[in-house]
Design a protein around this motif. Structure first.
Motif, PDB file in Angstrom:
ATOM      1  N   ALA A 197     -40.470  -8.109  10.913  1.00 35.85           N
ATOM      2  CA  ALA A 197     -39.641  -9.310  10.774  1.00 35.85           C
ATOM      3  C   ALA A 197     -40.499 -10.568  10.819  1.00 35.85           C
ATOM      4  O   ALA A 197     -40.270 -11.527  10.061  1.00 35.85           O
ATOM      5  CB  ALA A 197     -38.593  -9.345  11.889  1.00 35.85           C
ATOM      6  N   ILE A 198     -41.507 -10.589  11.689  1.00 40.37           N
ATOM      7  CA  ILE A 198     -42.394 -11.747  11.776  1.00 40.37           C
ATOM      8  C   ILE A 198     -43.123 -11.964  10.456  1.00 40.37           C
ATOM      9  O   ILE A 198     -43.322 -13.095  10.016  1.00 40.37           O
ATOM     10  CB  ILE A 198     -43.400 -11.559  12.937  1.00 40.37           C
ATOM     11  N   GLU A 199     -43.482 -10.881   9.797  1.00 40.44           N
ATOM     12  CA  GLU A 199     -44.229 -10.986   8.537  1.00 40.44           C
ATOM     13  C   GLU A 199     -43.339 -11.297   7.346  1.00 40.44           C
ATOM     14  O   GLU A 199     -43.716 -12.079   6.469  1.00 40.44           O
ATOM     15  CB  GLU A 199     -44.989  -9.687   8.277  1.00 40.44           C
ATOM     16  N   HIS A 200     -42.148 -10.705   7.299  1.00 43.28           N
ATOM     17  CA  HIS A 200     -41.335 -10.779   6.078  1.00 43.28           C
ATOM     18  C   HIS A 200     -40.169 -11.770   6.158  1.00 43.28           C
ATOM     19  O   HIS A 200     -39.674 -12.197   5.117  1.00 43.28           O
ATOM     20  CB  HIS A 200     -40.790  -9.392   5.733  1.00 43.28           C
ATOM     21  N   ASN A 201     -39.680 -12.104   7.341  1.00 45.99           N
ATOM     22  CA  ASN A 201     -38.535 -13.017   7.459  1.00 45.99           C
ATOM     23  C   ASN A 201     -39.020 -14.457   7.502  1.00 45.99           C
ATOM     24  O   ASN A 201     -38.943 -15.141   8.530  1.00 45.99           O
ATOM     25  CB  ASN A 201     -37.714 -12.686   8.716  1.00 45.99           C
ATOM     26  N   ARG A 202     -39.506 -14.911   6.381  1.00 46.74           N
ATOM     27  CA  ARG A 202     -40.091 -16.257   6.316  1.00 46.74           C
ATOM     28  C   ARG A 202     -39.127 -17.292   5.749  1.00 46.74           C
ATOM     29  O   ARG A 202     -39.246 -18.463   6.038  1.00 46.74           O
ATOM     30  CB  ARG A 202     -41.376 -16.236   5.475  1.00 46.74           C
ATOM     31  N   ASP A 203     -38.183 -16.859   4.936  1.00 44.30           N
ATOM     32  CA  ASP A 203     -37.231 -17.799   4.344  1.00 44.30           C
ATOM     33  C   ASP A 203     -35.980 -17.871   5.201  1.00 44.30           C
ATOM     34  O   ASP A 203     -35.880 -17.252   6.259  1.00 44.30           O
ATOM     35  CB  ASP A 203     -36.890 -17.356   2.918  1.00 44.30           C
ATOM     36  N   ASP A 204     -34.996 -18.609   4.723  1.00 44.30           N
ATOM     37  CA  ASP A 204     -33.759 -18.763   5.481  1.00 44.30           C
ATOM     38  C   ASP A 204     -32.990 -17.450   5.592  1.00 44.30           C
ATOM     39  O   ASP A 204     -32.309 -17.204   6.585  1.00 44.30           O
ATOM     40  CB  ASP A 204     -32.864 -19.822   4.814  1.00 44.30           C
ATOM     41  N   ASP A 205     -33.097 -16.604   4.558  1.00 38.70           N
ATOM     42  CA  ASP A 205     -32.359 -15.341   4.564  1.00 38.70           C
ATOM     43  C   ASP A 205     -33.299 -14.202   4.960  1.00 38.70           C
ATOM     44  O   ASP A 205     -34.225 -13.866   4.209  1.00 38.70           O
ATOM     45  CB  ASP A 205     -31.761 -15.058   3.180  1.00 38.70           C
ATOM     46  N   PRO A 206     -33.093 -13.602   6.126  1.00 35.43           N
ATOM     47  CA  PRO A 206     -34.002 -12.540   6.580  1.00 35.43           C
ATOM     48  C   PRO A 206     -33.922 -11.296   5.704  1.00 35.43           C
ATOM     49  O   PRO A 206     -32.857 -10.945   5.198  1.00 35.43           O
ATOM     50  CB  PRO A 206     -33.528 -12.248   8.012  1.00 35.43           C
ATOM     51  N   ILE A 207     -35.064 -10.637   5.551  1.00 34.94           N
ATOM     52  CA  ILE A 207     -35.151  -9.381   4.808  1.00 34.94           C
ATOM     53  C   ILE A 207     -35.024  -8.194   5.759  1.00 34.94           C
ATOM     54  O   ILE A 207     -34.380  -7.193   5.434  1.00 34.94           O
ATOM     55  CB  ILE A 207     -36.494  -9.300   4.039  1.00 34.94           C
ATOM     56  N   VAL A 208     -35.631  -8.284   6.941  1.00 37.61           N
ATOM     57  CA  VAL A 208     -35.673  -7.170   7.890  1.00 37.61           C
ATOM     58  C   VAL A 208     -34.666  -7.406   9.015  1.00 37.61           C
ATOM     59  O   VAL A 208     -34.723  -8.414   9.721  1.00 37.61           O
ATOM     60  CB  VAL A 208     -37.090  -7.010   8.475  1.00 37.61           C
ATOM     61  N   PHE A 209     -33.742  -6.447   9.180  1.00 37.51           N
ATOM     62  CA  PHE A 209     -32.715  -6.505  10.214  1.00 37.51           C
ATOM     63  C   PHE A 209     -32.955  -5.383  11.229  1.00 37.51           C
ATOM     64  O   PHE A 209     -33.147  -4.224  10.852  1.00 37.51           O
ATOM     65  CB  PHE A 209     -31.321  -6.299   9.621  1.00 37.51           C
ATOM     66  N   GLY A 210     -32.919  -5.734  12.512  1.00 37.97           N
ATOM     67  CA  GLY A 210     -32.951  -4.724  13.568  1.00 37.97           C
ATOM     68  C   GLY A 210     -31.542  -4.373  14.002  1.00 37.97           C
ATOM     69  O   GLY A 210     -30.564  -4.967  13.541  1.00 37.97           O
ATOM     70  N   THR A 211     -31.446  -3.411  14.910  1.00 37.52           N
ATOM     71  CA  THR A 211     -30.129  -2.967  15.402  1.00 37.52           C
ATOM     72  C   THR A 211     -30.088  -3.028  16.918  1.00 37.52           C
ATOM     73  O   THR A 211     -31.000  -2.538  17.590  1.00 37.52           O
ATOM     74  CB  THR A 211     -29.831  -1.530  14.937  1.00 37.52           C
ATOM     75  N   ILE A 212     -29.043  -3.632  17.438  1.00 33.50           N
ATOM     76  CA  ILE A 212     -28.788  -3.692  18.881  1.00 33.50           C
ATOM     77  C   ILE A 212     -27.588  -2.811  19.197  1.00 33.50           C
ATOM     78  O   ILE A 212     -26.535  -2.939  18.563  1.00 33.50           O
ATOM     79  CB  ILE A 212     -28.507  -5.132  19.349  1.00 33.50           C
ATOM     80  N   GLN A 213     -27.728  -1.926  20.182  1.00 34.90           N
ATOM     81  CA  GLN A 213     -26.649  -1.031  20.597  1.00 34.90           C
ATOM     82  C   GLN A 213     -25.988  -1.580  21.856  1.00 34.90           C
ATOM     83  O   GLN A 213     -26.603  -1.623  22.922  1.00 34.90           O
ATOM     84  CB  GLN A 213     -27.205   0.371  20.846  1.00 34.90           C
ATOM     85  N   ALA A 214     -24.735  -1.982  21.715  1.00 35.79           N
ATOM     86  CA  ALA A 214     -24.054  -2.681  22.809  1.00 35.79           C
ATOM     87  C   ALA A 214     -23.697  -1.766  23.970  1.00 35.79           C
ATOM     88  O   ALA A 214     -23.337  -2.262  25.037  1.00 35.79           O
ATOM     89  CB  ALA A 214     -22.796  -3.370  22.277  1.00 35.79           C
ATOM     90  N   TYR A 215     -23.760  -0.451  23.806  1.00 33.24           N
ATOM     91  CA  TYR A 215     -23.427   0.408  24.937  1.00 33.24           C
ATOM     92  C   TYR A 215     -24.564   0.507  25.954  1.00 33.24           C
ATOM     93  O   TYR A 215     -24.405   1.067  27.020  1.00 33.24           O
ATOM     94  CB  TYR A 215     -22.966   1.778  24.479  1.00 33.24           C
ATOM     95  N   GLU A 255     -36.631 -17.772  17.435  1.00 32.32           N
ATOM     96  CA  GLU A 255     -36.319 -19.179  17.138  1.00 32.32           C
ATOM     97  C   GLU A 255     -37.520 -20.071  17.418  1.00 32.32           C
ATOM     98  O   GLU A 255     -37.823 -20.988  16.639  1.00 32.32           O
ATOM     99  CB  GLU A 255     -35.114 -19.615  17.974  1.00 32.32           C
ATOM    100  N   LYS A 256     -38.235 -19.803  18.517  1.00 32.34           N
ATOM    101  CA  LYS A 256     -39.415 -20.601  18.843  1.00 32.34           C
ATOM    102  C   LYS A 256     -40.518 -20.412  17.798  1.00 32.34           C
ATOM    103  O   LYS A 256     -41.285 -21.328  17.511  1.00 32.34           O
ATOM    104  CB  LYS A 256     -39.937 -20.214  20.224  1.00 32.34           C
ATOM    105  N   MET A 257     -40.587 -19.209  17.214  1.00 32.75           N
ATOM    106  CA  MET A 257     -41.609 -18.916  16.218  1.00 32.75           C
ATOM    107  C   MET A 257     -41.176 -19.333  14.819  1.00 32.75           C
ATOM    108  O   MET A 257     -41.948 -19.235  13.869  1.00 32.75           O
ATOM    109  CB  MET A 257     -41.927 -17.413  16.228  1.00 32.75           C
ATOM    110  N   GLY A 258     -39.931 -19.772  14.669  1.00 37.71           N
ATOM    111  CA  GLY A 258     -39.426 -20.144  13.360  1.00 37.71           C
ATOM    112  C   GLY A 258     -39.151 -18.950  12.467  1.00 37.71           C
ATOM    113  O   GLY A 258     -39.191 -19.062  11.232  1.00 37.71           O
ATOM    114  N   VAL A 259     -38.851 -17.797  13.087  1.00 33.12           N
ATOM    115  CA  VAL A 259     -38.565 -16.570  12.343  1.00 33.12           C
ATOM    116  C   VAL A 259     -37.058 -16.341  12.328  1.00 33.12           C
ATOM    117  O   VAL A 259     -36.446 -16.169  13.389  1.00 33.12           O
ATOM    118  CB  VAL A 259     -39.257 -15.349  12.987  1.00 33.12           C
ATOM    119  N   PRO A 260     -36.401 -16.367  11.152  1.00 27.38           N
ATOM    120  CA  PRO A 260     -34.954 -16.099  11.126  1.00 27.38           C
ATOM    121  C   PRO A 260     -34.677 -14.649  11.501  1.00 27.38           C
ATOM    122  O   PRO A 260     -35.299 -13.725  10.985  1.00 27.38           O
ATOM    123  CB  PRO A 260     -34.572 -16.380   9.667  1.00 27.38           C
ATOM    124  N   MET A 261     -33.753 -14.448  12.419  1.00 23.89           N
ATOM    125  CA  MET A 261     -33.421 -13.106  12.898  1.00 23.89           C
ATOM    126  C   MET A 261     -32.360 -12.459  12.017  1.00 23.89           C
ATOM    127  O   MET A 261     -31.422 -13.120  11.554  1.00 23.89           O
ATOM    128  CB  MET A 261     -32.888 -13.175  14.328  1.00 23.89           C
TER     129      MET A 261
END
Length: 479
Positions: A282-300, A316-322
């Motif tokens: 994500a740090i390498e590829h999510n450089r524009d406003d629309d992120p390319i790489v999405f992670g998954t959070i499991q709420a359980y 946010e501090k690194m300027g990387v769109p999540m």
């Protein structure tokens, strides 16, 4: 004549639905009071008008869905099917072909989008053209134990990305990848052990580690690593580099094809390594406003909220769109069993209400992030209550279909009423569409069957609404 035969078959499926008690893992929604909203949140989703809800679905499709969902809700039948698929009978050629044929014509056709990227792409286009739902294409192999298997799976993922280029852009929302399919499972466990030990011992250094977002919180489970792990061997480091090359190639191809990539979550024994792959990419590829790489959070998971906040704040501090897909989780039984066998506290919330609260809190936080432009989110839920709460929050923040930063998602073959309800309310909705050779997708199908026990409430709602619409169509055909 064809319609006459269909409506003749409908008669046995338009009787009143028997009441079903929701299991401990199901959403607390009564299927007999479809518009009841137990929370002060405004009701956004409408399930009263079944004609409008299922207007894009053919009668034959409704009938087959009703049959399959009823069958999946019969626990003895599910138990028998799971036993048969895991039994030695699968080693007998004739019986194997018979059982695979039955699976192919029933649960595979209902829960899967085909056997090849081309078939899955065709289903995604049909889904979009008939119902304005988008497809999340998932080559649904889950585990690999050697580099040869990883390379084969890697090529299939590349073929999936390539297939999206020939499809209408609006029909496919994401490509799905499981890191466990392109990196040997034992290596992911080793990497996870080393990452856990590094977090607990700040002086411990990992020479191969790339820059990443925070992976752990203090409440994360560390019992998988009771002692200092040995460093990676040169062979392991080489295999890790190969896995990174596979993963980076997939990310780059997705970027070139302008289709985002979602990385699925797994159990806690390997999730740290998966987050490491995801966040470093994500740090390498999510450089524009629309992120390319999405992670998954499991709420359980008990640490879900804290891990989400830490990763999002660092990004946010690194300027990387999540980019985040939020789910409830799919490994509750195995996680609790392992923790109990080791005599430690389970990493999973103690009650389903705690999981619901965690999902809804994370959902609200992510919707706010989507509204201010710092993140994009996929809310993957089968819960009517969570779907309605998220929709109300999004409307409050004036997020609608034109905003690509918020999308809802449900499994292909599950919770269609929720999907159509969210679509009719004006939101982007996708269906998670697994595909692959039947004999290789059996693990996925078995897991779907097992998870369906925890989705009885949503399934009961679907079955009731399907029955109601089939009954309406039958009456209309007769009168």
């Amino acid at each position: 004549m064809a319609n006459h035969r269909v409506f003749q078959s409908l008669r046995s499926f338009t009787r009143p639905l028997a009441s079903t008690s929701a299991s401990a893992t199901s959403a607390a929604v009564s299927p007999l009071n479809l518009t009841q909203n137990p929370n002060p949140t405004a009701t956004v989703l409408n399930f009263d008008d079944v004609k409008e809800l299922f207007s894009s679905v053919k009668t034959t499709k409704l009938l087959r869905s009703s049959i399959n969902l009823h069958a999946a809700a019969i626990e003895p039948m599910v138990d028998l099917g799971m036993w048969a698929m895991n039994s030695k009978m699968m080693n007998m050629v004739v019986l194997r072909e018979v059982m695979l044929g039955v699976v192919r014509r029933t649960f595979f056709e209902h829960f899967c989008a085909g056997e090849t990227p081309a078939e899955a792409g065709k289903k995604a286009v049909e889904l979009w053209e008939s119902g304005s739902l988008r497809g999340m294409l998932n080559y649904a192999l889950e585990y690999a134990n050697d580099n040869e298997s990883c390379d084969r799976n890697f090529e299939c993922f590349l073929q999936t990305v390539e297939a999206t280029k020939s499809l209408p852009r609006s029909s496919v929302s994401f490509v799905i990848v499981k890191v466990t399919a392109i990196c040997p499972l034992a290596l992911l466990q080793r990497v996870s052990d080393l990452l856990r030990w590094e977090y607990m011992n700040q002086s411990f250094q990992l020479p191969w580690k790339l820059k990443t977002l925070p992976i752990f919180s203090d409440s994360s489970p560390f019992y998988h690593t009771p002692r200092k792990p040995n460093p990676l061997t040169p062979e392991e480091e080489q295999d890790l580099q190969l896995a990174h090359q596979r993963f980076q190639k997939i990310c780059q191809n997705c970027s070139n094809a302008s289709v985002p990539l979602v990385i699925d979550a797994e159990d806690t024994s390997v999730q740290p390594a998966i987050d490491y792959f995801t966040y470093s990419a994500a740090i390498e590829h999510n450089r524009d406003d629309d992120p390319i790489v999405f992670g998954t959070i499991q709420a359980y998971r008990k640490d879900a909220k804290e891990r989400l906040f830490r990763a999002a704040n660092a990004a946010e501090k690194m300027g990387v769109p999540m980019g985040i897909k939020l789910v409830r989780g799919a490994y509750m039984g195995s996680e609790r069993e392992l923790a109990a066998s080791l005599g430690v506290e389970s990493p999973i919330h103690n009650t389903i209400d705690q999981t619901h609260d965690c999902f809804n809190d994370c959902s609200s936080y992510l919707i706010e992030k989507a509204a201010d432009g710092s993140a994009a989110v996929v809310l993957a839920t089968h819960s009517i209550e969570s779907g309605n709460m998220a929709a109300a929050k999004a409307r409050e923040l004036q997020i609608g279909k034109e905003n690509q930063r918020l999308q809802f998602a449900q499994l292909y073959g599950m919770s269609d009423s929720l999907s159509f309800g969210l679509r009719n309310a004006g939101f982007q909705v996708s269906k998670y569409m697994p595909f692959g050779p039947v004999e290789l997708i059996i693990p996925y199908l078995l897991r779907r069957a097992e998870e369906n026990r925890g989705l009885l409430s949503a399934s009961a709602l679907d079955r009731q609404l399907l029955r109601k619409e089939l009954k309406r169509r039958l009456k209309a055909a007769i009168l």
